[in-house]
Scaffold this motif. Sequence first.
Motif, short mmCIF file in Angstrom:
data_model
loop_
_atom_site.label_atom_id
_atom_site.label_comp_id
_atom_site.label_asym_id
_atom_site.label_seq_id
_atom_site.Cartn_x
_atom_site.Cartn_y
_atom_site.Cartn_z
N SER A 32 3.00 4.02 3.29
CA SER A 32 1.63 3.92 2.77
C SER A 32 0.91 5.27 2.75
O SER A 32 -0.27 5.33 2.39
N ARG A 36 -3.24 7.99 1.60
CA ARG A 36 -3.94 8.88 2.54
C ARG A 36 -3.94 10.31 2.01
O ARG A 36 -4.93 11.03 2.13
N ASP A 236 3.78 -2.83 1.23
CA ASP A 236 2.81 -1.76 1.40
C ASP A 236 1.62 -2.22 2.24
O ASP A 236 1.08 -1.45 3.05
N TRP A 240 0.23 -0.53 5.77
CA TRP A 240 -1.12 -0.04 6.05
C TRP A 240 -1.59 -0.39 7.45
O TRP A 240 -2.61 0.09 7.90
N PHE A 279 -8.20 -0.79 -3.59
CA PHE A 279 -8.68 -0.11 -2.38
C PHE A 279 -10.07 0.42 -2.68
O PHE A 279 -10.22 1.30 -3.55
#
Length: 310
Positions: A32, A36, A236, A240, A279
Amino acid sequence: MQVPANPPKLSAPIDLERVRAQFSRPERVQASDFLRREVASRMFDRLGLVKLAPQRVLDAGCGAGADLALLQKRYQAAQIVGLDGAAAMLRAARAQGASAARLTGLNQLLSKLLPAKAGIDLVCGDFADLPLGPNAVDLVWSNLALHWHPQPDRVFAEWRRVMRVDSLLMFSCFGPDTFKELRDAFAEVDLAPHALPFVDMHDFGDQLVAAGFATPVLDMETITVTYDTAQALLADARAWGGNPLSTRRRGLLGRAAWQRLLAALERGRRADGKLGLSFEVIYGHAFRPAPRVTSKGEAIIRFDLPRKPR
């Protein structure tokens, strides 16, 4: 630790021990990391607009340390302190830092050239109980970590405690629309919470003001990641950090419930044939202002005297 006037409230019943356990295997989280890195890049773009020469930087929630090297590259004279609640993540950060040092020799060179302490130090600790004294840092940086703590208002108060006057806080975290497709699909399976109820941007703004920060600025954007299969999307989501709620469902889904979940996700396919996962990313920054009262509660009045003509 200075705390807001109102008693702390839980953003969600997050089990911090479970959070630490879920991040105790960095290899499971690595899948993941692409998001970031993207969010970190956008944060660094914002940071470039602020004139800052920090002596000490705190990366709160440094994980495996990807941002530490970037912060050190930008502020080569500064001490960079990486803090995380998962010891395994810090071991990964230490290994990554040692590898980078062998390749570049940057740490050794800086230690010879700079009179002040520079380089990277790693500390295991809680956001809301930092192992640092007051007025210790000039920049607090936190990338996609704050939402893992159940009491963000206490975190803000603690971050302010360790910051020097006029120092900068810059952070990112997930907002309420994160995982909305996954949340909707799980709602067709059972009533148990399967994802965090992320805090709204405006609530963060109120908490920053209550903690004593000045001129907080927050904005958000939605980033959608697409997948070919529901299984890849769910993998995924687990990478996270999974579901750290103390109210989470105990035990695995049965076969029938699992099939209902997959079917619900399939019904959400986009026009391009992909499955999307949203997101909502919140970006925030604020400064620690100079105190307006003394430790005895006496008001401080400042006068800006006119400059003498040259």
